[in-house]
Enzyme design. Structure first.
Site, PDB file in Angstrom:
ATOM      1  N   LYS A  61       1.280  -1.380   0.232  1.00  0.00           N
ATOM      2  CA  LYS A  61      -0.075   0.373   0.217  1.00  0.00           C
ATOM      3  C   LYS A  61       0.871   1.607  -0.295  1.00  0.00           C
ATOM      4  O   LYS A  61       1.930   1.507   0.818  1.00  0.00           O
ATOM      5  CB  LYS A  61      -1.139   0.174   1.589  1.00  0.00           C
ATOM      6  CG  LYS A  61       0.210  -0.084   2.450  1.00  0.00           C
ATOM      7  CD  LYS A  61       0.304   0.495   2.972  1.00  0.00           C
ATOM      8  CE  LYS A  61       1.107   1.250   4.822  1.00  0.00           C
ATOM      9  NZ  LYS A  61       1.867   2.639   5.345  1.00  0.00           N
ATOM     10  N   PRO A  65       9.917  -4.422  -0.548  1.00  0.00           N
ATOM     11  CA  PRO A  65      10.510  -3.707   0.349  1.00  0.00           C
ATOM     12  C   PRO A  65      10.090  -3.685   2.054  1.00  0.00           C
ATOM     13  O   PRO A  65       9.357  -3.676   1.979  1.00  0.00           O
ATOM     14  CB  PRO A  65      10.874  -2.039  -0.178  1.00  0.00           C
ATOM     15  CG  PRO A  65      10.737  -1.961  -1.152  1.00  0.00           C
ATOM     16  CD  PRO A  65       8.927  -3.106  -1.087  1.00  0.00           C
ATOM     17  N   GLY A 113       7.737   0.861   4.541  1.00  0.00           N
ATOM     18  CA  GLY A 113       6.707   1.577   4.966  1.00  0.00           C
ATOM     19  C   GLY A 113       5.728   1.281   3.997  1.00  0.00           C
ATOM     20  O   GLY A 113       4.539   2.423   3.855  1.00  0.00           O
ATOM     21  N   ALA A 163       4.046  -1.762   3.773  1.00  0.00           N
ATOM     22  CA  ALA A 163       3.074  -2.494   4.401  1.00  0.00           C
ATOM     23  C   ALA A 163       3.278  -4.375   4.106  1.00  0.00           C
ATOM     24  O   ALA A 163       2.572  -5.033   4.047  1.00  0.00           O
ATOM     25  CB  ALA A 163       1.540  -2.643   4.979  1.00  0.00           C
ATOM     26  N   SER A 174       2.013  -6.937   6.674  1.00  0.00           N
ATOM     27  CA  SER A 174       1.195  -7.090   6.492  1.00  0.00           C
ATOM     28  C   SER A 174       0.443  -7.677   5.378  1.00  0.00           C
ATOM     29  O   SER A 174      -0.710  -8.728   5.617  1.00  0.00           O
ATOM     30  CB  SER A 174      -0.353  -5.580   7.158  1.00  0.00           C
ATOM     31  OG  SER A 174       0.759  -4.966   7.504  1.00  0.00           O
ATOM     32  N   ASP A 227      -1.978  -2.420   9.253  1.00  0.00           N
ATOM     33  CA  ASP A 227      -2.623  -2.282   8.087  1.00  0.00           C
ATOM     34  C   ASP A 227      -3.002  -3.603   7.889  1.00  0.00           C
ATOM     35  O   ASP A 227      -3.520  -4.006   5.767  1.00  0.00           O
ATOM     36  CB  ASP A 227      -1.289  -2.517   7.527  1.00  0.00           C
ATOM     37  CG  ASP A 227      -0.577  -0.636   7.991  1.00  0.00           C
ATOM     38  OD1 ASP A 227      -1.676   0.292   7.994  1.00  0.00           O
ATOM     39  OD2 ASP A 227       0.328  -1.065   7.347  1.00  0.00           O
TER      40      ASP A 227
END
Ligand code: ATP
Length: 318
Positions: free
Chosen positions: A16, A107, A111, A113, A116, A149
């Site tokens: 995301k 990655p 940042g 997610a 998640s 997330d």
């Protein structure tokens, strides 16, 4: 006729980008209330769940895609995919005997997610493998226990997230957007970025402001990348830049190269650049990639669907 239990199921779940990330004051439980707009990317994790012998328990291996450094991904019970499988087994009363393979394209600690997405894909893959048939609502409840997330990785598309980000309301938009992600060498830990924000904000508590959300929703409805680029905002950016000051130059390089918008993605350190078309995204990526050899720039269209089964192989190869 009774169904043959599956031998292996592969599920895919998206990474995301946060189009908006507003962070309110720190709550008594240590979390922050946020208002965010998530957009799911056509950059995804695949998790394959294979039936394992009774008593095997849950195991995991990670196959990084070229250019992805997966050395920081734990292979024990703290791996989010393993936690997801075990939670589903516990909730439904089935044995948690499964071998998971994560094909990692997102990655790590960027940042975006990725962890998640692994949890969401593992929930969907194991739900299909074990034929527990919980459905999206019950899987979303389990996902929220695994991480803020995870519910969004299950739902995908574009959504407003409130609470810790786990309460979702879909945003109806038919527009497609093209993104470029500039990766940084070292990851940033999400708790460390929130702690830095608390430190920076010592005498000015954060506020959740309706107008910023309105601007993003208007831009999404219009489909105009220039309007969306101008509306992108992230309250964690200040803290991410404080911990990783080199990102200031990356944001400036993206704007100078003609990005419609540039913002730190989630808790960073990845920088998200909004392009005006897929061709423009490729141009931006080429320009930004010139000084960053080794696959440090990714291109992804959005929005993308939430977690879903890609392939199921039946026992005996049926
Ligand atoms: P978010 O933005 O949701 O905080 P992120 O994209 O910055 O997450 P992730 O890659 O999701 O970061 O994971 C952050 C940390 O979680 C990793 O450094 C790792 O220690 C741990 N982790 C646990 N399971 C996984 C997993 N399956 N994949 C990646 N990281 C995992």
């Amino acid at each position: 006729m009774p169904r043959t239990p599956g031998a292996a199921v592969t599920a895919r779940a998206p990474a995301k980008v946060n189009l908006l990330l507003e962070v309110g004051p720190r709550r008594d439980d240590g979390y922050h209330d946020i208002v965010t707009v998530f957009q799911a990317l056509a950059l995804a994790e695949d998790v394959t769940a294979e039936r394992a012998a009774p008593g095997h328990g849950t195991t995991v291996r990670v196959r990084p895609r070229p250019g992805v450094d997966a050395s920081a991904v734990p292979l024990d019970g703290t791996n989010l995919a393993v936690r997801a499988a075990r939670l589903l087994a516990e909730r439904t009363g089935v044995p948690d005997d499964v071998h998971l393979t994560i094909d990692k394209a997102v990655p790590v600690a960027g940042g975006m997610a990725g962890g998640s997405a692994d949890a969401a894909a593992a929930l969907v893959a194991c739900d299909a493998l074990w034929q527990t048939r919980l459905g999206l609502t019950a899987l979303t409840e389990l996902g929220a226990q695994l991480g803020s997330d995870v519910p969004f990785a299950l739902h995908g598309r574009t959504a407003v997230g409130t609470g810790r980000g786990e309460q979702l309301a879909p945003v109806m938009t038919t527009a497609r957007f093209s993104w470029v992600f500039v990766l940084a060498g070292d990851g940033l830990s999400t708790p460390a970025v929130y702690a830095e924000l608390d430190r920076l904000r010592a005498d000015r508590p954060g506020r959740l402001e309706e107008p910023r959300l309105d601007a993003v929703e208007r831009a999404l409805r219009s489909g105009d990348p220039l309007a969306l680029g101008a509306a992108l905002d992230n309250d964690l950016q200040e803290a991410a830049l404080s911990l990783a000051p080199q990102l200031v130059a990356t944001l400036e390089a993206g704007r100078a190269a003609g990005a419609a918008g540039a913002v730190v993605s989630g808790s960073g350190p990845t920088v998200a650049l909004l392009a005006t078309s897929p061709a423009h995204a490729r141009e931006l990526a080429a320009e930004l990639g010139r000084d960053r050899p080794g696959g440090a720039v990714l291109v992804a269209d959005a929005p993308a669907p939430g977690a879903r089964v890609l392939e199921a192989v039946r026992a005996g190869g049926e």
